[in-house]
Motif scaffolding. Structure first.
Motif, PDB file in Angstrom:
ATOM      1  N   UNK A 238       0.754  -1.033  -0.026  1.00 60.95           N
ATOM      2  CA  UNK A 238       0.246  -0.066  -0.195  1.00 60.95           C
ATOM      3  C   UNK A 238       0.775   1.454   0.512  1.00 60.95           C
ATOM      4  N   UNK A 239       1.854   1.428   0.717  1.00 60.29           N
ATOM      5  CA  UNK A 239       2.915   2.645   0.720  1.00 60.29           C
ATOM      6  C   UNK A 239       2.969   3.171   2.083  1.00 60.29           C
ATOM      7  N   UNK A 240       3.121   3.838   2.671  1.00 55.74           N
ATOM      8  CA  UNK A 240       3.103   4.580   4.488  1.00 55.74           C
ATOM      9  C   UNK A 240       1.717   5.569   4.135  1.00 55.74           C
ATOM     10  N   UNK A 246      -5.461   4.654   6.503  1.00 55.14           N
ATOM     11  CA  UNK A 246      -5.951   3.501   6.319  1.00 55.14           C
ATOM     12  C   UNK A 246      -6.479   3.302   7.796  1.00 55.14           C
ATOM     13  N   UNK A 247      -5.653   3.218   8.881  1.00 55.95           N
ATOM     14  CA  UNK A 247      -6.159   3.098  10.151  1.00 55.95           C
ATOM     15  C   UNK A 247      -6.062   4.503  10.800  1.00 55.95           C
ATOM     16  N   UNK A 262      -2.467   0.065  18.907  1.00 54.82           N
ATOM     17  CA  UNK A 262      -1.411  -1.025  18.577  1.00 54.82           C
ATOM     18  C   UNK A 262      -1.003  -0.992  17.850  1.00 54.82           C
ATOM     19  N   UNK A 263      -1.607  -1.161  16.831  1.00 52.14           N
ATOM     20  CA  UNK A 263      -1.729  -1.454  15.193  1.00 52.14           C
ATOM     21  C   UNK A 263      -1.173  -0.226  14.425  1.00 52.14           C
ATOM     22  N   UNK A 264      -1.495   1.057  14.603  1.00 52.45           N
ATOM     23  CA  UNK A 264      -0.496   2.213  14.404  1.00 52.45           C
ATOM     24  C   UNK A 264       0.848   2.689  14.783  1.00 52.45           C
ATOM     25  N   UNK A 265       1.298   1.910  15.925  1.00 47.81           N
ATOM     26  CA  UNK A 265       2.776   1.562  16.423  1.00 47.81           C
ATOM     27  C   UNK A 265       3.114   0.693  15.454  1.00 47.81           C
ATOM     28  N   UNK A 266       2.518  -0.765  15.418  1.00 44.52           N
ATOM     29  CA  UNK A 266       3.051  -1.885  14.332  1.00 44.52           C
ATOM     30  C   UNK A 266       3.516  -0.884  12.879  1.00 44.52           C
ATOM     31  N   UNK A 269       6.642   1.354  13.174  1.00 49.65           N
ATOM     32  CA  UNK A 269       7.579   0.783  13.200  1.00 49.65           C
ATOM     33  C   UNK A 269       8.172   0.058  11.857  1.00 49.65           C
ATOM     34  N   UNK A 270       6.974  -0.544  11.339  1.00 43.61           N
ATOM     35  CA  UNK A 270       7.763  -1.080   9.686  1.00 43.61           C
ATOM     36  C   UNK A 270       7.865  -0.354   9.245  1.00 43.61           C
ATOM     37  N   UNK A 271       7.252   1.645   8.935  1.00 42.58           N
ATOM     38  CA  UNK A 271       7.981   2.149   7.909  1.00 42.58           C
ATOM     39  C   UNK A 271       9.168   3.227   8.692  1.00 42.58           C
TER      40      UNK A 271
END
Length: 412
Positions: A238-240, A246-247, A262-266, A269-271
């Motif tokens: 999707x890209x950063x 989306x989140x 919590x999902x946004x923190x992940x 980290x991915x980006x």
């Protein structure tokens, strides 16, 4: 709890989205005439469409109880069979009688009977043998009755089989206009888009399902879990900008939702936005479950190229809680992410040796084998897990076993 074990952090099930339905000219198989043993010659319909206009309830000939007027005797029997205890000695006889009644109703043109027969055949319910061709035929007959629910049932079946996805989407996008609050259909639309690698459209459909689901309901939580899992998997493609958008939409729909933070923190980290990831994790301190937070911090260390520090963090968690499934899964994920496959398998072997109840350990090792495409070893471990699993978990393990067996069949 154990049901969650099947949905392992590695998302092994995503490997099994290959179709096992006939396609192209082979779809003619779906129009095969009824097998001789399907024909019920002594059947008398138990329902009457004329009664629908006379009353809202009727007395069921099967159970002698008042049921909705449009409920057939076969549907009533199926409902009773579904509620029968798992180890009931009369379940087989009930199943034979129910299937005979439903076949008769289906032969008389009653669409919902075809739906239930399709459901039984597709999933091998009540210890019957799964039969995809028979399931497809019943769903198609339901669809050909002209009932919009029948068309939707056929489309959803195709999506579950990863077959005819474009046509399935066209059907569902038409049906959903008549029932825009149908969360289940929105999620099937989302799944179809996912299978077609149309990730943005998939998330838009899932957000509609989330919006229409009741707040604080189990349904909303399930949609949320699916959304977050798929978003983390698809984040890179999707890209950063799009992934974070989306989140953000989900957080807007559910302000203050800790799971979404919590999902946004992940995602951060991915980006590589480690400061923002740390900030989100700090905001959840003393509010969120301690174990997932500590695992997330270990993953953050690993993302910052500190494998040994991350490993030590998870080892400390494992020392305090050696049997914790999620801590074990985090260790295996860390090792696999860093391509230490032999060490991961050795760790899984040690879990099996240490446990009296080895179900979860076998499931962990089975998922490792799936990741490494050692399908025969994975199949053996899923079968071992099944021997000690509780009855609620067995259907999920059986589905994993069927998926692997299909993969092995296609490899031959």
């Amino acid at each position: 709890m154990l049901k969650l074990l099947i949905v392992f952090l590695f998302s092994w099930a995503l490997l099994f989205f290959h179709s096992c339905m006939p396609g192209g000219d082979q779809r003619q198989l779906l129009s095969l005439s009824r097998a001789e043993n399907d024909v019920i010659r002594d059947y008398t319909p138990s329902f009457s469409t004329a009664e629908f206009f006379m009353a809202t309830t009727k007395r069921c000939p099967h159970c002698d109880k008042l049921v909705e007027i449009h409920t057939s005797e076969g549907e009533c029997m199926f409902r009773e069979l579904w509620q029968e205890p798992y180890h009931s000695t009369r379940k087989k006889e009930m199943f034979r009688a129910t299937r005979k009644q439903l076949r008769g109703e289906a032969a008389a043109g009653y669409g919902p009977a075809n739906f239930l027969l399709g459901l039984i055949a597709e999933n091998g319910l009540f210890d019957s043998r799964p039969d995809i061709i028979t399931a497809a035929r019943h769903y198609r007959l339901f669809a050909e009755s002209g009932n919009p629910q029948g068309k939707a049932a056929l489309a959803c079946f195709w999506i579950r089989q990863s077959d005819n996805l474009t046509e399935a989407l066209e059907i569902l996008q038409t049906v959903i206009k008549e029932d825009p609050r149908n969360t289940e259909l929105h999620m099937y639309i989302s799944q179809a888009h996912t299978l077609l690698n149309q990730h943005k459209a998939a998330f838009e459909a899932a957000k509609k399902a989330y919006y229409y689901s009741p707040a604080a309901s189990a349904e909303r939580q399930n949609i949320e879990n699916v959304f977050v899992e798929k978003l983390l998997i698809a984040a890179q493609s999707l890209g950063e900008k799009e992934a974070l958008a989306q989140i953000a939409d989900m957080i807007y729909l559910s302000p203050g939702n800790q799971k979404l933070i919590f999902a946004r923190s992940n995602l951060y980290a991915i980006f590589g936005k480690f400061d923002l990831a740390e900030q989100d994790l700090n905001s959840l301190k003393n509010q969120y479950n301690r174990i997932p937070l500590l695992i997330a911090r270990a993953k953050l260390r690993n993302a910052q190229k500190n494998f040994e520090g991350a490993k030590q963090d998870i080892k400390s968690l494992m020392k305090n809680d050696p049997d914790n499934f999620f801590v074990r899964a985090a260790m295996l994920e860390l090792l696999v992410t860093n391509r230490k496959i032999k060490e991961a398998l050795a760790a899984a072997d040690s879990f099996i040796r240490a446990d009296k109840d080895k179900t979860s350990a076998y499931l962990l090792r089975a998922n490792l084998h799936v990741l490494n495409q050692n399908l025969n070893d994975a199949l053996a471990d899923f079968k071992k897990a099944r021997t000690t699993a509780n009855k609620e978990t067995i259907p999920d393990i059986d589905e994993a076993i069927r998926s692997i067996e299909q993969q092995l069949l296609f490899k031959e």
